[in-house]
Write a protein that holds these residues in place. Structure first.
Motif, PDB file in Angstrom:
ATOM      1  N   GLU A  83      43.985  30.414  15.019  1.00  0.00           N
ATOM      2  CA  GLU A  83      43.766  29.757  16.290  1.00  0.00           C
ATOM      3  C   GLU A  83      44.324  28.348  16.244  1.00  0.00           C
ATOM      4  N   SER A 123      41.667  27.284  11.753  1.00  0.00           N
ATOM      5  CA  SER A 123      42.129  26.577  12.941  1.00  0.00           C
ATOM      6  C   SER A 123      43.233  25.602  12.550  1.00  0.00           C
ATOM      7  N   TRP A 154      48.940  33.456  24.371  1.00  0.00           N
ATOM      8  CA  TRP A 154      47.501  33.270  24.534  1.00  0.00           C
ATOM      9  C   TRP A 154      47.070  33.656  25.949  1.00  0.00           C
ATOM     10  N   ARG A 209      43.295  32.288  19.874  1.00  0.00           N
ATOM     11  CA  ARG A 209      42.330  31.340  20.446  1.00  0.00           C
ATOM     12  C   ARG A 209      42.989  29.975  20.568  1.00  0.00           C
TER      13      ARG A 209
END
Length: 342
Positions: free
Chosen positions: A307, A240, A338, A10
């Protein structure tokens, strides 16, 4: 977790939404346009950072509500909301409302601690209760209870013609799984995992442990240690990884010169821990996508995340952000494996 050669799952971006105090509307409109562009480019998420009493977005929740009506897919988050400025019950109402409006796309990120410049704002923020306010983890726990739908009132029923609930309304059941914590220390990362939160790991960490033989602290090693501590307590939680990353593939010579000056001006602060909190800043990454990809694959913190959330340089122009986002989505992202969302 990404390893060299495995795809990044992500990709998102973060902005503070600068504006002119004398004419704030264009800056806010620029931020909304950037979020719309992010969705068109296939980004998975767009994040807003609070800037209280500054010339950046002071109300990301209101901005997320507006962005939710201009987009249909991209997730919208805060990175982060400092809870010292918030009433957790009222915040839970606002978050649930925007989550409903967005169709379940909100990712609230929070942090704890005294409000910035506390001595200057305490009388305006908490004139009667400043010394009694709790600015620790318990404030997050209250928010989580309210978002989860636990009871907040001793009354539920009808009084006259009005119907009352004993929980925060509206209730958005999936929101609790999309709550994040911005951690700068191993203790905070572990606490976040223990309490079922997802982890926002950014470009600032607390210098922990012993320095290397040269007396320096390695940012990536510390960040990876924090991510590992989080995963020890919450193996299924999302992580993240956030840095300032500036691809220059389609940048003009003028843009590249300005970007380089920006990075050079910020680099000295990365040499050693800063301030009484001993905060360690990551170096900004600048260059063509192939070079940036090699630097990221070599970064221990990056390899430990699910991500990536790229922080857009705060003082750049709208056109600069368009160029950076476009290169991230069309050059760097694909180089990292990605795939843009449809």
């Amino acid at each position: 977790m990404p390893e060299h050669g495995q795809p990044v799952r992500r990709l998102g971006f973060l902005t503070i939404g600068l504006f002119d105090s004398a004419d704030p509307s264009p800056g806010h409109e620029s931020t909304l346009a950037i979020i719309e562009l992010g969705e068109q480019l296939g980004f998975d998420s767009a994040w807003l950072r609070h800037r209280h009493l500054q010339y950046g977005i002071s109300s990301p929740i209101a901005m997320m509500a507006a962005a939710s009506q201009r987009t249909s897919r991209i997730e919208l988050g805060t990175a982060v909301t400092p809870l010292g400025w918030e009433n957790p019950l009222r915040l839970a109402e606002d978050l649930a409302t925007v989550d409903v409006l967005s169709g379940g796309r909100i990712n609230p990120g929070v942090s704890v601690g005294l409000p910035m410049r506390w001595d200057d704002v305490r009388e305006a923020l908490y004139p009667d209760t400043a010394d009694a306010e709790d600015f620790g983890y318990q404030r997050v726990e209250r928010l989580l209870r309210f978002v989860r739908g636990e009871r907040v009132s001793g009354f539920r029923g009808t009084e006259g013609i009005e119907v009352f609930s004993d929980r925060v309304e509206p209730h958005s059941p999936g929101l609790i799984d999309r709550m994040w914590y911005g951690a700068a220390s191993t203790t905070s990362a572990r606490w976040a995992g223990e309490h079922g939160l997802n982890l926002l790991s950014s470009s600032v960490v607390r210098a922990e442990g012993e320095p290397d033989v040269d007396g320096a602290f390695d940012f990536a090693t510390i960040q990876r240690r924090q991510i590992d501590a989080f995963r020890d307590t919450n193996p299924t939680g999302r992580v993240s990884h956030g840095l300032v990353i500036i691809p220059t593939d389609s940048a003009t010579p003028d843009q590249i010169a300005r970007y380089r000056a920006y990075v050079d001006a910020r680099t000295p602060r990365t040499a050693a821990p800063q301030g009484p909190g001993r905060m360690l800043f990551a170096r900004d990454l600048l260059g063509p996508s192939e070079q940036l990809a090699d630097q990221l694959w070599a970064h221990a913190g990056f390899r430990g995340a699910d991500e990536v959330t790229v922080a857009l340089p705060f003082s750049f122009d709208h056109d600069d952000h368009v160029q950076i986002l476009t290169d991230l989505a069309t050059r760097l992202g694909p180089t990292l494996g990605w795939q843009p969302a449809g």
